[in-house]
Design an enzyme around this catalytic site. Structure first.
Site, short mmCIF file in Angstrom:
data_model
loop_
_atom_site.label_atom_id
_atom_site.label_comp_id
_atom_site.label_asym_id
_atom_site.label_seq_id
_atom_site.Cartn_x
_atom_site.Cartn_y
_atom_site.Cartn_z
N ASP A 33 -5.81 -4.04 -2.41
CA ASP A 33 -4.83 -3.68 -1.38
C ASP A 33 -4.15 -4.92 -0.79
O ASP A 33 -4.80 -5.85 -0.30
CB ASP A 33 -5.55 -2.92 -0.27
CG ASP A 33 -4.59 -2.20 0.66
OD1 ASP A 33 -3.52 -2.75 0.95
OD2 ASP A 33 -4.92 -1.08 1.10
N SER B 10 0.84 -1.20 0.00
CA SER B 10 0.00 0.00 0.00
C SER B 10 0.88 1.26 0.00
O SER B 10 1.71 1.43 -0.88
CB SER B 10 -0.96 -0.05 1.19
OG SER B 10 -1.97 0.92 1.08
#
Length: 757
Positions: free
Chosen positions: A225, A79
């Site tokens: 993610d 991320s």
């Protein structure tokens, strides 16, 4: 370069990872660093955790590592850790990373502010909904919802500019520092390690928070993610190169019972629990030779992007606490300088383009894009110029993102645009809600829906259907046909039906309610002037019915055909269609009904409105001027201008004054009292407004007069759309207390037709 073929990935089942981690943990338990096969110094892998806005702390840790002269041999990140890690792996020193993060305008990148400035004028006119920003698609199986609530085009453009030069390297092993990004395959639920392909795409996939950002879709995976399966990818760094790892762990305060009550709070906590579980497994694998840097984030949360600069000092502080341990992996100055020189690389691109072309389009005509493109073959461009053009193109409603690649000779490359058409298009559906109530008895609502189908032909033909139910009911169907590749000229035929119940007043007293019906059509020829103005000239026919519903017959009941010329001019540079904080809007309309053109009544009317919003630090100054005239004609009472309500003259009820001519001028000042979501420019303002005006030829036969008034109100763009609570009064002893939520509702002056919403 094709992302699907270029991204070579490693999908690892969770059970296998657990075994690998345990084995590595056993191997890493020694009191001294393990010598690498390449020499006496152990290879150091840097592991950067995910955490959204909190990830800026990684830059602070990198600054301290550079001060301590600790070279990094490989990087694995998730991320925001993938973003910072990719920049460092691409050769950007920590100080430059700090400047980059501090200079990001997160309100534009994540919040989409400034996007409206880049939209074509017709898109501005046609695109406004108020109670929500959701755009749905209509497919063979029904309604299609976008993959994410946040438009990611600006984020993707930021990432491409960030690592512009490194994107030309297809293998992440060949970056100045070998690198891996971690994502989650939403189909299998497994971890996917991204190790080659487009570096910006890998970063984007690792950051794709489910629900907020659309996933990165490839032939093999649906990538979101990486924090869902590996927020701290220690095992990935070990597999890449690491004999020892330095882990940057972003620590939030413990959850509080009293803040786990609502459904949204519990859902958010559920995501945290999932992430913490996979973090714990990775942190437990650390051995004595590894270094764990815990950065305590305080009250900074994942979504506080405007606070990213605050996170960098937190990372520095945390790394300095561990300085004595980190120095174990420092090297002499001459060795560090040589390493730093070897890995430092500029991301600047400066080249003369040999060609510009578009690929991957199914609906949008590339000839249209070429007319808007300000980057052409033969131009000398850098990353900032390409970025500006990508932002302009991505503002078009047809695209969810706009990518590009440079191919061929690095000194004279071809620029290949890769616009991604919306996967939920080209059939679009928007819905809107509005409600208005006043202490004087006005209560009305609106349920609105719009369906557009774009690019029905190669010229850009578009069908439009609108329906509204509530206090004012209407339906319309039309076609917008551009007449040239640039869409400067167009023709729009449409048919419409409207029905509204409207209260009529006599000297301030409600005396009747009438039903107004129109059935007709209009044919416009128009021209778009740049992206800020539009001119229309058309023919209109409307069969009007006027019937008393209840009360005294203040107006004569009528059945009449109105037909003639309609001319409209609009200019709009506002940053938002409701409560703008900057910009200018101008609208003018002229209507002539003439028996020579099929009318049963001869009349004409003209109306002009001007509004300006001026930012004053955190506050806003509004200036408006409007006026209308019958131009000396016998304007039918049912075609009179309607004044009253917060949009035209606060203190009067909606449509309380129906007149043959008028003018108004007002000044308003808005103080920002509370930020709701700064990144999306959602805030509450306390406002005060003073007005002056004059009305003539009132239908209730009250003599025309000059009017003065004022209002105080609380207003703003909120999570449920526009909200206004206000109190207005006038020199005629009229007053009104009102509440408006969502789609604005009015009675038809030019100030209330949408241009000043």
């Amino acid at each position: 370069m094709n992302t699907d073929s270029a991204l070579k990935r490693l999908a690892i089942p969770g059970c296998v990872c657990a075994v690998v981690v345990m084995a590595m943990a056993q191997a890493g338990h020694s009191s001294e660093p393990v010598a690498s096969s390449a020499g006496s110094r152990p290879r150091v892998g840097l592991v950067l955790a995910g955490g959204g806005a909190k990830g800026g702390a990684h830059v602070g840790v990198l600054k301290v590592l550079e001060e301590l002269q600790v070279p990094i041999d490989c990087i694995a990140g998730t991320s925001m850790g993938a973003l910072v890690g990719a920049g460092y792996a691409s050769g950007i020193p920590a100080r430059e990373l700090e400047k980059f993060l501090a200079g990001i305008e997160w309100d534009k990148v994540v919040g989409g502010q400034g996007r409206r400035d880049l939209e074509p004028i017709e898109q501005k006119r046609d695109g406004a909904t108020y109670s929500n920003s959701l755009e749905l698609g209509l497919g063979p199986d029904g309604i299609v919802v976008p993959g994410g609530l946040v438009n990611t085009s600006n984020i993707e453009d930021l990432l491409r500019s960030f690592v512009a030069s490194a994107r030309l390297e297809p293998s992440f092993d060949r970056l100045p520092i070998p690198y891996r990004a971690v994502a989650t395959d939403m189909v299998s639920g497994k971890m996917v390690v991204l190790q080659d392909g487009d570096l910006a795409t890998a970063m984007r996939a690792s950051m794709a928070i489910p629900g907020a950002f659309a996933p990165v879709v490839t032939d093999e995976y649906v990538l979101s993610d990486g924090g869902l399966v590996r927020n701290i990818p220690v095992d990935v760094a070990r597999q890449l190169c690491a004999d020892v790892v330095i882990v940057v762990n972003l620590v939030e305060p413990p959850a509080q019972r009293e803040k786990l009550q609502s459904a949204t709070q519990l859902f958010s906590r559920t995501m945290d629990v999932m992430i913490e579980a996979n973090e714990r497994l990775q942190l437990e694998s650390l051995g004595p030779a590894d270094v764990r840097v815990d950065v305590y984030m305080g009250d900074i949360t994942t979504s506080d992007f405007e606070r990213v600069p605050e996170t960098i000092p937190l990372g520095e502080t945390a790394a300095r606490r561990m300085a004595d341990v980190l120095r174990r992996y420092a090297v002499p100055s001459n060795e560090y300088v040589a390493w730093r020189s070897k890995v430092t690389s500029s991301q600047h691109i400066d080249a003369r383009l040999s060609e510009v072309r578009f690929e991957g389009l199914d609906h949008v005509n590339p000839d249209y894009l070429a007319t808007r493109d300000e980057v052409r073959a033969g131009d000398v461009v850098d990353t900032s110029k390409i970025s500006r053009e990508a932002q302009r193109m991505s503002a078009l409603r047809d695209f969810e993102s706009v990518g590009y690649r440079l191919e061929g000779d690095r000194e004279a490359p071809a620029l290949v645009w890769l616009p991604q058409e919306k996967r939920w298009g080209p059939d679009y559906l928007k819905v809107d809600l509005g409600m208005y109530a006043s202490a004087g008895g006005d209560v009305t609502f609106a349920l609105y829906g719009k369906h557009n189908r774009t690019w029905l032909n190669s010229s850009g033909l578009e069908s439009r259907f609108e329906l509204q139910l509530g206090g004012e009911n209407f339906a319309s169907a039309g076609l917008l046909q551009p007449l040239d590749p640039a869409h400067r000229w167009f023709v729009e035929p449409r048919v419409f039906w409207t029905r509204s119940l409207e209260d009529l007043f006599s000297d301030g007293e409600r005396v009747a309610r009438y039903e107004f019906d129109d059935l007709g059509g209009q044919l416009d020829l128009g021209a778009n002037i740049a992206d800020v103005a539009q001119v229309r000239l058309g023919y209109m026919f409307a069969r009007r019915s006027v019937d008393v519903d209840i009360g005294a017959p203040l107006l004569p009941e009528a059945r009449a055909d109105d037909a003639g010329i309609v001319a409209i001019v609009e200019y709009d540079t506002r940053d938002t269609p409701f409560n703008p904080t900057r910009g200018l809007a101008v609208a003018a309309e002229y209507v002539q009904s003439d028996d020579a053109l099929g009318a049963e009544r001869d009349w004409e009317r003209a109306e002009l409105g001007v509004g300006m919003a001026l930012p004053l630090r955190r506050d806003v100054l509004w200036l408006t001027l409007a006026g209308g005239s019958s131009l000396g004609s016998e304007l039918p009472p049912d075609r009179a201008f309607a004044l009253g309500g917060p949009g035209s003259f606060p203190g009067f009820e909606l449509g309380e004054l129906r007149v043959g001519s008028y003018w108004t001028a007002s000044t308003g000042y808005l103080w920002k009292v509370k930020d709701i979501m700064t990144i999306r420019n959602e805030a509450l303002y306390a406002g005060v407004r003073v007005m002056a005006g004059s009305v003539h030829d009132r239908i209730d036969d009250v003599e025309g007069e000059d009017l003065y008034g004022g209002s105080v109100y609380l207003t703003g763009r909120t999570l449920v759309g526009p909200l206004t609570i206000g109190l207005g009064t006038t020199t005629t002893d009229s007053w009104s207390l009102w509440l408006a939520v969502g789609r604005p509702l009015g009675r038809g002056t030019i100030l209330e037709k949408g241009i000043f919403r």
